[in-house]
Design a protein around this motif. Structure first.
Motif, PDB file in Angstrom:
ATOM      1  N   UNK A 186       0.912  -1.414  -0.249  1.00 51.26           N
ATOM      2  CA  UNK A 186       0.132   0.031  -0.068  1.00 51.26           C
ATOM      3  C   UNK A 186       0.968   1.219  -0.351  1.00 51.26           C
ATOM      4  N   UNK A 187       0.250   2.462  -0.514  1.00 50.20           N
ATOM      5  CA  UNK A 187       0.973   4.031  -0.156  1.00 50.20           C
ATOM      6  C   UNK A 187       1.348   3.569   0.945  1.00 50.20           C
ATOM      7  N   UNK A 188       2.975   4.559   1.315  1.00 50.52           N
ATOM      8  CA  UNK A 188       2.477   5.304   2.336  1.00 50.52           C
ATOM      9  C   UNK A 188       1.691   5.633   3.478  1.00 50.52           C
ATOM     10  N   UNK A 189       0.915   6.465   2.710  1.00 50.69           N
ATOM     11  CA  UNK A 189      -0.081   7.420   3.332  1.00 50.69           C
ATOM     12  C   UNK A 189      -0.930   6.286   4.269  1.00 50.69           C
ATOM     13  N   UNK A 190      -1.437   5.595   3.373  1.00 53.94           N
ATOM     14  CA  UNK A 190      -2.489   4.637   3.410  1.00 53.94           C
ATOM     15  C   UNK A 190      -2.128   4.062   5.281  1.00 53.94           C
ATOM     16  N   UNK A 191      -0.955   3.722   5.165  1.00 53.36           N
ATOM     17  CA  UNK A 191      -0.257   3.159   6.115  1.00 53.36           C
ATOM     18  C   UNK A 191      -0.172   3.784   7.513  1.00 53.36           C
ATOM     19  N   UNK A 192       0.509   5.296   7.463  1.00 48.20           N
ATOM     20  CA  UNK A 192      -0.018   5.528   8.389  1.00 48.20           C
ATOM     21  C   UNK A 192      -1.010   6.117   8.935  1.00 48.20           C
ATOM     22  N   UNK A 405      -6.758  -1.493   1.712  1.00 47.19           N
ATOM     23  CA  UNK A 405      -7.688   0.175   0.643  1.00 47.19           C
ATOM     24  C   UNK A 405      -7.343   0.624  -0.477  1.00 47.19           C
ATOM     25  N   UNK A 406      -5.389   0.087  -0.623  1.00 46.11           N
ATOM     26  CA  UNK A 406      -4.785   0.892  -1.919  1.00 46.11           C
ATOM     27  C   UNK A 406      -5.528  -0.181  -2.807  1.00 46.11           C
ATOM     28  N   UNK A 411     -10.470   2.028  -7.820  1.00 45.86           N
ATOM     29  CA  UNK A 411     -11.537   1.448  -8.550  1.00 45.86           C
ATOM     30  C   UNK A 411     -11.938   2.974  -9.136  1.00 45.86           C
ATOM     31  N   UNK A 412     -12.689   2.422  -9.979  1.00 49.16           N
ATOM     32  CA  UNK A 412     -13.498   3.400 -10.460  1.00 49.16           C
ATOM     33  C   UNK A 412     -14.812   4.363 -10.148  1.00 49.16           C
TER      34      UNK A 412
END
Length: 446
Positions: A186-192, A405-406, A411-412
């Motif tokens: 996942x993106x680093x921001x999703x994790x944080x 979440x990622x 998703x469209x």
């Protein structure tokens, strides 16, 4: 301090999915964010002695952080000026830093001390700067910060109000209890962001609701940083969350003890094993009809006595007023989140994993007070493949959200994120600040 049901005007913030999924946004982070901000490279305890070093990688940059001969801390770009090879890896102890490609060697002060076959240049190297390029460093709370911008603001200015709120916890007197580094899809921001709010607790950590009391929070921005807390709560630890609509127990003591038990057995962070053992004493020493605050306060007092008896000391400046002021969790821009307590704390750090916006490197550090010389020899675990692995129920539950979440962000059917305007102010503030660095201004509607 405002309460969990305050009537502040609440702006609806929209966070673009591109902030998490776009390769271009990640590229701009590499250019405009990471080289410009103070960020945690390590704990001071990881480099206690002269010559101890640790390599901190962030995006395309790699940095050596070391304990210098004068006892101070220095940092350098981890790249040889000869042909650009990365010099050091991981962590360890060194008398000097030697490039494994052609033996060019540098002292702990970054100065070049040896060039193999230097005479081949017939003196033409004499006018060159052959030293490692220094990176600015600073320390606070036992953490070592670096900044790659030689003209950056001071760490004190960058931290702003953080020390005012968090210094009473004496994070610098804590040491590693355990340490995890996870490679997550996942993106680093999703994790944080999984730890920047408690709005997720009711759904993600539903097992806690029976004893954690109020689970609805409010949150506030403080410049680049932000915090959340349970201000104005009417249900307390030892009682069920009001959203469960259960009858409040006449004897809250078992609930208080069970709260500490769950946190110890399923997480092992924020609160400590010493807190759990101390909490058990309320069953014997506190009457069954004690109110929740009396029971919880007694658990804190027994924990204080146990810490002092163990030679660990206790944060004397952390009054109940200071604890209430600080709240529960702090986002320290850009990529750290902490939840501190009297005897322990948890610290989260997220970083991009190379150029891929769908991957990150995520650290979880459990900290605890120890008597001098009694600190454990902690293994800093690294896991690049999480398949079939468990890191405790609470961590597993949070990590499970991240990958989903990622996927959903692409998703469209997903237009933009809508942070809760009361409980997720930290996330809205994070993206406003991030976009100012990355895009030059916050997007319209964020």
């Amino acid at each position: 301090m405002a309460t969990a049901v305050d009537n502040r005007p609440r702006d609806i913030i929209k966070v673009a999915a591109e902030n998490y999924t776009s390769a271009e946004f990640a590229r701009r982070e590499k250019e405009h964010l990471w080289p410009k901000v103070w960020q945690v490279a390590c704990r001071e305890e990881q480099i206690p002695n002269t010559g101890d070093y640790i390599v901190y990688d962030i995006a395309d940059d790699t940095i050596i952080v070391t304990r210098a001969r004068d006892g101070g801390i220095k940092a350098f770009f981890n790249v040889c000026p000869h042909r650009g090879r990365r010099i050091m890896e991981g962590c360890g102890h060194a008398v000097n830093f030697r490039c494994g490609y052609h033996n060019w060697t540098f002292g702990l002060d970054g100065k070049n001390v040896a060039v193999q076959d230097r005479e081949d240049w017939v003196g033409t190297l004499d006018s060159e700067n052959l030293n490692l390029v220094e990176v600015r460093t600073g320390t606070w709370g036992g953490f070592v910060f670096i900044n790659m911008d030689p003209d950056c603001e001071s760490l004190e200015t960058f931290l702003g109000v953080i020390p005012e709120y968090l210094d009473p916890f004496e994070l610098g007197n804590m040491r590693f209890r355990w340490s995890l580094e996870l490679s997550i899809d996942c993106n680093w921001k999703v994790a944080l962001e999984a730890f920047m709010e408690a709005y997720h607790v009711a759904a993600t950590h539903a097992q806690l609701l029976d004893t954690q009391g109020e689970d609805r929070t409010s949150s506030f921005a403080h410049g680049k940083h932000a915090h959340f807390g349970y201000w104005g709560a009417e249900y307390f630890i030892g009682e069920p969350s009001p959203r469960l609509k259960k009858q409040r127990p006449k004897d809250v003591r078992p609930g208080v003890v069970d709260f500490f038990r769950q946190m110890e057995e399923t997480f092992g962070a924020i609160f400590t094993d010493r807190d759990y053992e101390a909490a058990k004493q309320i069953m014997e020493h506190i009457p069954a009809d004690a109110d929740p605050m009396t029971a919880f306060g007694a658990a804190i007092e027994f924990g204080r006595q146990a810490a002092i008896a163990d030679g660990c000391g206790y944060p004397e400046g952390l009054t109940y007023e200071a604890l209430a002021k600080a709240g529960t969790g702090w986002h320290i821009f850009p990529n750290c989140q902490t939840l501190p307590y009297f005897d322990g704390a948890v610290w989260y750090r997220a970083r991009p994993d190379g150029d891929n916006p769908d991957k990150c490197i995520f650290n979880i550090w459990s900290l605890k007070r120890y008597a001098p010389g009694k600190e454990p020899n902690v293994e800093h675990e690294k896991h690049t493949d999480l398949t079939g692995k468990s890191f405790g129920l609470i961590v597993d539950q949070d990590v499970a959200n991240m990958k989903e979440v990622q996927k959903g962000l692409k998703s469209r059917g997903f237009a933009y994120a809508r942070p809760n305007p009361l409980q997720e102010v930290a996330i809205a503030n994070f993206h406003r600040t991030l976009e100012q660095y990355v895009l030059g201004q916050a997007r319209s509607g964020s």
